[in-house]
Design a protein around this motif. Structure first.
Motif: not given
Length: 442
Positions: A47-52, A69-71, A90-97
């Motif tokens: 997903g995208w966060l704009r103007r954070p 582990g999140v991108g 841009r937030v890229i989910p991943a396996g949390l570790h």
């Protein structure tokens, strides 16, 4: 309670020579940015966060999620409005570790929202932070997560530092909590609830529940991300929230301006009899700061919400107020600063929980305003403020961003006010000194 003893340059609060007339672009909302980061990290797609908001609290949140582990890729977006930041994440989910270490600083959202996320990680996640963070209540989240099946090592403190031993999943289910000291206890469980095997049902059993707008913000953002949430305001049981397990959607979200951070600039118009325009003020929002339109109008100003933003104008007079601020406690320092400059007394009620914020805000406001010649007394759940002629002096901040901005408001009218550690405003409002002097045309 002692002020921060670290040697820090004193910032001479600018004195307004006349009525303020300015347009101020307020950065994005901390509350929305940090909730959006958590939801995006737990989503099933990028997903995208704009103007954070890019501040200490939000960078701590992003750093903590990266550690698990999140991108999170920072970029410049062309989809920004005139005068607004073009930054996007841009937030890229991943396996949390784990193993991972999280620095919460003194950010309530980080220290409370992320332990539930850490239960979903595969491995241990250690949480630590500033010394003040050790004193802030966390027992509601710790006890609730244990009841839902998590293993947490806090050596019985009910506070930081602690380690969450993530097992890659959490059963979830029904849990009772007392969130009287912070609504963030409820939001923390709801945000991760869709990823729990059984979802979550949170039952608040305490006597009071402050800052309800922040819980409504959490519920609205969960629903926008595809979660099914039953909540009191939508016909559910009082003080009961249910989140059904399921996938969260990746969103393209533009962050609203932080309306609470607009407060000192609106206050500047009020106390100087001037005008301030805040672009992009939303017509519909769950941010508690929207209540400023009502409160500051009652204290002597007027406002107009246009397609461009909010136009707020002071009348040249500032009136006292009798207000229950239980739902908007974070606005108390700024309101107290304005009340100290009013033409009649004020009573601010319903904010006993502020004693547990970044500092004991009720004690700090009383001490610092009185040191400038004011007459403020603490009540059981707030402040009583009797305006008196104020004089210059050092206004201590106690590492609290809202104390710093409150002192700056007083300094507009009272010559010789010097703010200790104005840099603490970077917690949620980066570049505040430049924004403030820019408002005055300096």
């Amino acid at each position: 309670m002692a002020p921060n003893d670290t040697p820090t340059a004193l910032w001479p609060a600018p004195h307004a020579s006349g009525a303020v007339d300015a347009t101020v672009h307020v950065p994005g909302s901390k509350s929305v940015t940090n909730r959006a980061l958590v939801l995006a990290a737990l989503a099933s797609e990028p997903g995208w966060l704009r103007r954070p908001l890019r501040s200490r609290d939000t960078l701590l949140m992003a750093g903590a999620l990266r550690a698990m582990g999140v991108g999170i890729e920072e970029t410049v977006s062309s989809a920004s409005g005139a005068g607004a930041s073009g930054e996007a994440w841009r937030v890229i989910p991943a396996g949390l570790h784990g193993p991972a270490t999280v620095d919460v600083g003194n950010a309530g959202t980080v220290m409370r929202f992320l332990p539930p996320v850490a239960t979903l990680a595969d491995g241990p996640v250690r949480f630590d932070g500033d010394p003040r963070s050790y004193e802030r209540p966390l027992h509601g989240v710790i006890d609730a997560l244990r009841a839902l099946g998590a293993r947490i090592d806090d050596e019985g403190r009910g506070a930081l530092p602690l380690t969450v031993h993530g097992g890659g999943a959490l059963d979830g289910g029904t849990v009772e909590i007392d969130a009287s000291s912070s609504s963030q206890f409820v939001s923390a469980l709801l945000l991760s609830g869709p990823r729990f095997n059984q979802g979550v049902e949170v039952r608040h059993v305490g006597a009071t529940l402050p800052s309800m707008p922040h819980i409504r913000m959490t519920v609205d953002m969960l629903r926008a991300a595809g979660a099914q949430v039953d909540a009191p305001e939508s016909g559910g049981e009082p003080h009961v929230w249910r989140v059904t397990p399921g996938a969260l959607l990746g969103r393209d979200l533009t962050i609203e301006p932080d309306l609470s951070n607009a407060q000192p600039f609106l206050a500047a118009a009020l106390v100087t009899g001037g005008k301030v325009v805040i672009p992009d003020w939303p017509r519909h929002t769950t941010q508690p700061g929207d209540r400023l339109r009502e409160i500051f109008t009652e204290m002597g100003g007027s406002c107009e919400l246009t397609d461009y933003g909010l136009v707020f104008t002071g009348s040249g007079s500032v009136h006292g107020i009798d207000a229950d601020l239980s739902e908007v406690g974070e606005l108390t320092p700024g309101i107290a600063a304005v009340a100290a400059l009013a033409d009649s007394p004020s009573t601010l009620r319903g904010v006993a929980h502020l004693r547990l914020h970044e500092t004991d805000r009720l004690a700090a406001l009383t001490k610092e305003i009185n040191a400038l010649g004011g007459d403020v007394t603490e009540t059981a759940d707030g402040l009583h403020i009797r305006p008196r002629p104020l004089h210059g002096g050092v206004f201590h901040t106690y590492d609290d961003h809202r104390m710093a901005t409150a002192g700056a408001v007083i300094g507009l009218v009272v010559e010789g006010v010097r703010i200790e550690n104005v840099a603490t405003t970077a917690k949620t409002l980066p570049d505040f000194p430049d924004l403030w002097t820019g408002m005055l045309g300096a």
